[in-house]
Design an enzyme around this catalytic site. Structure first.
Site, PDB file in Angstrom:
ATOM      1  N   HIS A  58      94.788  -5.153 -53.063  1.00  0.00           N
ATOM      2  CA  HIS A  58      95.856  -5.626 -53.952  1.00  0.00           C
ATOM      3  C   HIS A  58      96.815  -4.481 -54.248  1.00  0.00           C
ATOM      4  O   HIS A  58      96.547  -3.330 -53.908  1.00  0.00           O
ATOM      5  CB  HIS A  58      95.289  -6.210 -55.246  1.00  0.00           C
ATOM      6  CG  HIS A  58      94.712  -5.213 -56.199  1.00  0.00           C
ATOM      7  ND1 HIS A  58      93.494  -4.591 -55.996  1.00  0.00           N
ATOM      8  CD2 HIS A  58      95.183  -4.726 -57.379  1.00  0.00           C
ATOM      9  CE1 HIS A  58      93.237  -3.783 -57.009  1.00  0.00           C
ATOM     10  NE2 HIS A  58      94.258  -3.832 -57.860  1.00  0.00           N
ATOM     11  N   HIS A  60     100.011  -3.164 -57.256  1.00  0.00           N
ATOM     12  CA  HIS A  60     100.794  -3.333 -58.471  1.00  0.00           C
ATOM     13  C   HIS A  60     102.116  -2.613 -58.261  1.00  0.00           C
ATOM     14  O   HIS A  60     102.155  -1.531 -57.671  1.00  0.00           O
ATOM     15  CB  HIS A  60     100.090  -2.704 -59.677  1.00  0.00           C
ATOM     16  CG  HIS A  60      98.759  -3.311 -59.971  1.00  0.00           C
ATOM     17  ND1 HIS A  60      98.611  -4.582 -60.466  1.00  0.00           N
ATOM     18  CD2 HIS A  60      97.505  -2.815 -59.851  1.00  0.00           C
ATOM     19  CE1 HIS A  60      97.337  -4.846 -60.640  1.00  0.00           C
ATOM     20  NE2 HIS A  60      96.640  -3.787 -60.258  1.00  0.00           N
ATOM     21  N   TYR A 146      98.118   6.497 -52.349  1.00  0.00           N
ATOM     22  CA  TYR A 146      99.043   5.370 -52.237  1.00  0.00           C
ATOM     23  C   TYR A 146      99.590   4.971 -53.601  1.00  0.00           C
ATOM     24  O   TYR A 146      99.469   3.821 -54.025  1.00  0.00           O
ATOM     25  CB  TYR A 146      98.345   4.184 -51.566  1.00  0.00           C
ATOM     26  CG  TYR A 146      97.548   4.601 -50.356  1.00  0.00           C
ATOM     27  CD1 TYR A 146      98.191   5.107 -49.224  1.00  0.00           C
ATOM     28  CD2 TYR A 146      96.163   4.513 -50.346  1.00  0.00           C
ATOM     29  CE1 TYR A 146      97.470   5.507 -48.116  1.00  0.00           C
ATOM     30  CE2 TYR A 146      95.434   4.910 -49.229  1.00  0.00           C
ATOM     31  CZ  TYR A 146      96.090   5.413 -48.130  1.00  0.00           C
ATOM     32  OH  TYR A 146      95.380   5.809 -47.029  1.00  0.00           O
TER      33      TYR A 146
END
Length: 176
Positions: A58, A60, A146
């Site tokens: 996932h 954000h 990341y």
């Protein structure tokens, strides 16, 4: 179906996007493909990336859209499409997705929240940057490769040991 979404032109928004397979590491395993999809999309649909962190399954992001522009949905659609098209089609695709010519890489929807104050923005930036620690991918936020935390560190906004100090609680008020 039309989903109710915040549509403030020039607004700042927090997003969460998930892979369909939450056990996958596809986003970090194919980070170059994801970066390419983002760059290609932003060339035609610019924005300011306030914060961003990509986890294995996932991600954000916090975006500020250009003045007069409220179309983050098209940007996410293009990023997801470009990333998906760069992948070999080897995932199992259910009949519902097959009917719509969809891949089964991403969850169909995503979470969005309109940022409404400086405090709200600070809390969400902290959340984005601490997320790799929260999920156990690394012990320090600055160790996760990341994440936009590295830009914040280069700019002197955060230190490499941010959130390691017990007097600071990410998501709360910053210590003085």
């Amino acid at each position: 179906m039309r989903y109710r979404r915040a549509r403030t032109p020039g607004g700042t928004f927090f997003f969460t996007l998930n892979l369909a397979d939450r056990s996958s590491h596809l986003l970090v395993d194919r980070i170059d493909m994801l970066r390419h999809a983002v760059r290609a999309t932003l060339r035609g649909h610019p924005l300011t990336a306030v914060a961003w962190a990509v986890m294995p399954d996932h991600m954000h992001a916090i975006w500020t859209l250009p003045e007069g522009d409220s179309d983050y949905s098209t940007r996410w659609m293009l990023i997801k499409q470009r990333f998906s098209r760069a992948m070999q089609p080897d995932e199992a695709i259910g009949s519902s997705r097959r009917k719509k010519s969809e891949r089964c890489i991403w969850q169909r929807r995503y979470w969005e929240h309109e940022i409404r104050s400086q405090r709200d923005l600070t809390r969400h930036i902290d959340y984005v940057h601490i997320n790799p620690v929260k999920h156990g991918y690394t012990a320090r936020a600055s160790d996760w490769p990341y994440s936009s935390i590295h830009r914040y560190i280069r700019q002197g906004v955060l230190t490499e040991d941010w959130a390691c100090d017990p007097t600071h609680f990410p998501g709360g008020e910053r210590s003085s």
